[in-house]
Design an enzyme around this catalytic site. Structure first.
Site, short mmCIF file in Angstrom:
data_model
loop_
_atom_site.label_atom_id
_atom_site.label_comp_id
_atom_site.label_asym_id
_atom_site.label_seq_id
_atom_site.Cartn_x
_atom_site.Cartn_y
_atom_site.Cartn_z
N PHE A 150 37.71 42.15 34.86
CA PHE A 150 36.52 42.89 34.43
C PHE A 150 36.85 44.25 33.86
O PHE A 150 36.06 44.81 33.10
CB PHE A 150 35.54 43.05 35.60
N GLU A 177 33.17 37.17 34.74
CA GLU A 177 31.72 36.93 34.70
C GLU A 177 30.93 38.20 34.94
O GLU A 177 29.70 38.20 34.77
CB GLU A 177 31.34 35.85 35.71
N SER A 227 44.10 40.67 40.34
CA SER A 227 44.65 41.14 41.61
C SER A 227 45.84 40.28 42.02
O SER A 227 46.00 39.13 41.59
CB SER A 227 43.58 41.08 42.70
N CYS A 282 44.83 48.78 36.25
CA CYS A 282 46.04 48.45 37.00
C CYS A 282 47.15 49.45 36.72
O CYS A 282 48.16 49.46 37.43
CB CYS A 282 46.51 47.04 36.67
N GLU A 383 45.52 48.25 47.05
CA GLU A 383 45.08 48.65 45.72
C GLU A 383 43.58 48.92 45.79
O GLU A 383 42.78 48.00 45.92
CB GLU A 383 45.37 47.56 44.68
#
Length: 500
Positions: A150, A177, A227, A282, A383
């Site tokens: 996303f 989504e 992830s 990230c 994270e």
């Protein structure tokens, strides 16, 4: 009536038939603005079938044909930058300038794909033995799939499909989504540029769609960014099904600040890298490692800058940071700040109670700065993917590198120093795939490759650049021996011209 985002299959919009829909919210208001169709297994099959049918001709198309489409595509993307960025802001929440930067970084890979003619050149060795030549070429794989996150709904898809289709593959994209609309516009513009129907398909969905692609016998390869737990699952599942996989996982990026560093530059970099795009990237710096006695001064400079950041709706030109993607994610990020305090960290800035006047229902959180964080703290180990910066203290360069190398992640890292010798040691000794020297977010340009080490990457190939071309193609070597015309039997005319 709520707008519906449907699939793009075979060069046209295809309405969802599963009866399942997911909500898409405006993060600045918290209101559901759109619903997105979630694919069934049958719809996965339809998208793959369209890609497989298109591959029959696209896979054998000329390089000239492919690059002509890509050059037109690049022009259309350039002309529609603002429209793409507006969709990103509306569904992700990042500020418009940040969204424009995302589109620009995606365009780099489209431009790389425009030069695919040189990337796909083979090799030839003549006379390896008497009258024997050996040549090598690279050929496309077939139908490949991309599963994207996303946080970069335009850039990460553009890190994948332009190179894949330039290499002669066809593509099924499964975007997040949570913010699906940008992917559809990218596909529509590709069609407008002349990309044949079925070469690029967009399939919306959740785990049903993901598993459908991972298990489909006609999907040859899967690219993923997300992830670490999901990257590990994608890699294991797709590999077990005989597919080629590049799965980029999570990160805990560290920035080592040595005592000789320009602390103002380091503080500027830390604020930009930790809080830009609300920390939802990230490559965000989430841990600053301060060496020696500079910690207090560095923390003070970071705080001074962080307190000036203006938070507001992404479509407000004065906003410097927008909301988080969902309320649930906002609450999870906030829990790390309160948890860090309970685990002994000093909370220098607490952004958990932040709201924006007139947008009280938005997914807001302020900037948080945690000092003297322990490596045992959840805020350090996990994270967080939000605007939370941890500061850790060490006594020496060696202690800092040891701390950083002990992390299970190895995505990006940075060092701030004036000492070239220290920087050189760092880039050789640090266990990470991307290194910045006085550069806080060392994302490589398009003609190099992006990817981490350890739990930040599953698979053998990084994304885009040379690794991307190699991932989306496979090598073939041909060994050839031809008879010399002089050895032909008498009377056989091999069609060689005669001199009269």
């Amino acid at each position: 009536m709520t707008k519906t985002v449907n699939h793009w299959i075979g060069g046209r919009t295809v309405e969802g038939t599963s009866g399942q829909y997911g909500p898409v919210t405006d993060p600045a208001t918290g209101a559901v603005t759109t619903q997105v169709a979630l694919a069934s297994v049958e719809e996965v099959d339809a998208a793959v079938a369209a890609a497989k049918a298109a591959y029959a001709t696209w896979g054998t198309s000329s390089l000239a044909q492919r690059t002509a489409v890509l050059f037109r595509y690049r022009a259309l993307l350039d002309a529609r930058r603002d429209d793409i960025a507006a969709l990103i802001t509306a569904e992700h929440g990042k500020v418009h300038s940040d969204a424009l930067g995302e589109v620009a970084r995606g365009l780099e890979i489209v431009e790389l794909a425009c030069g695919i003619t040189t990337q796909l050149k083979g090799e030839l060795s003549t006379q390896v033995s008497n009258r024997v030549d050996v040549s090598s070429i690279r050929q496309s794989l077939g139908v490949v799939a991309g599963i994207t996150p996303f946080n970069f709904p335009a850039m990460v898809p553009m890190w994948m499909f332009p190179l894949a289709i330039a290499c002669g593959n066809t593509f099924v994209l499964k975007p997040s989504e949570k913010d699906p609309s940008a992917a559809n516009l990218l596909a529509e513009l590709a069609s407008e540029a002349g990309l044949p129907d079925g070469v690029l398909n967009v399939l919306h969905g959740d785990k049903v769609a993901v598993d459908g692609l991972l298990n489909h016998p006609d999907v040859a390869a899967v690219s993923f960014v997300g992830s670490t737990p999901i990257a590990r699952y994608i890699h294991a599942t797709a590999s077990a099904n005989g597919k080629r996989v590049q799965a980029l996982g999570g990160a805990k990026n560290h920035m080592l600040v040595l005592p000789d560093a320009d602390l103002d530059a380091a503080a500027d970099a830390a604020v930009s890298a930790a809080y830009g795009s609300a920390g939802e990237r990230c490559m965000a710096i989430s841990a600053v490692v301060a060496v020696g006695a500079i910690g207090d001064e560095l923390v003070a400079k970071i705080r001074e800058r962080a307190e000036k950041i203006k938070i507001g709706p992404g479509n407000d030109p004065t906003s410097e940071m927008g909301p988080l993607i969902t309320a649930a994610h906002r609450d999870k990020v906030a829990s790390y700040v309160t948890g860090a305090a309970a685990q002994g960290a000093e909370v220098v800035l607490d952004g958990t109670g932040h709201t924006v006047e007139g947008f009280e229902d938005g997914h807001w959180i302020g900037l948080s700065l945690l000092d003297k964080v322990s490596t045992d703290s959840d805020a350090y180990k996990d994270e967080i993917f939000g605007p939370v910066l941890c500061v850790l203290r060490v006594e020496s360069y060696e202690d800092g590198v040891a701390l950083m190398n002990a992390s299970p992640f190895g995505n990006g890292t940075a060092i701030f120093t004036r000492d070239g010798g220290a920087a050189r040691r760092f880039q050789l000794e640090i266990q990470a795939g991307m290194v910045g020297v006085n550069v806080p977010i060392p994302v490589p340009v398009g003609y190099h490759s992006f990817g981490g080490w350890k739990d930040s990457l599953f698979g053998d190939h990084h994304i885009y650049g040379n690794d991307g071309v190699h991932f989306y193609t496979r090598g073939k070597v041909t060994t050839t021996r031809w008879p010399d015309p002089a050895d032909a039997p008498a009377g056989v005319d091999l069609g060689f011209p005669r001199n009269h």
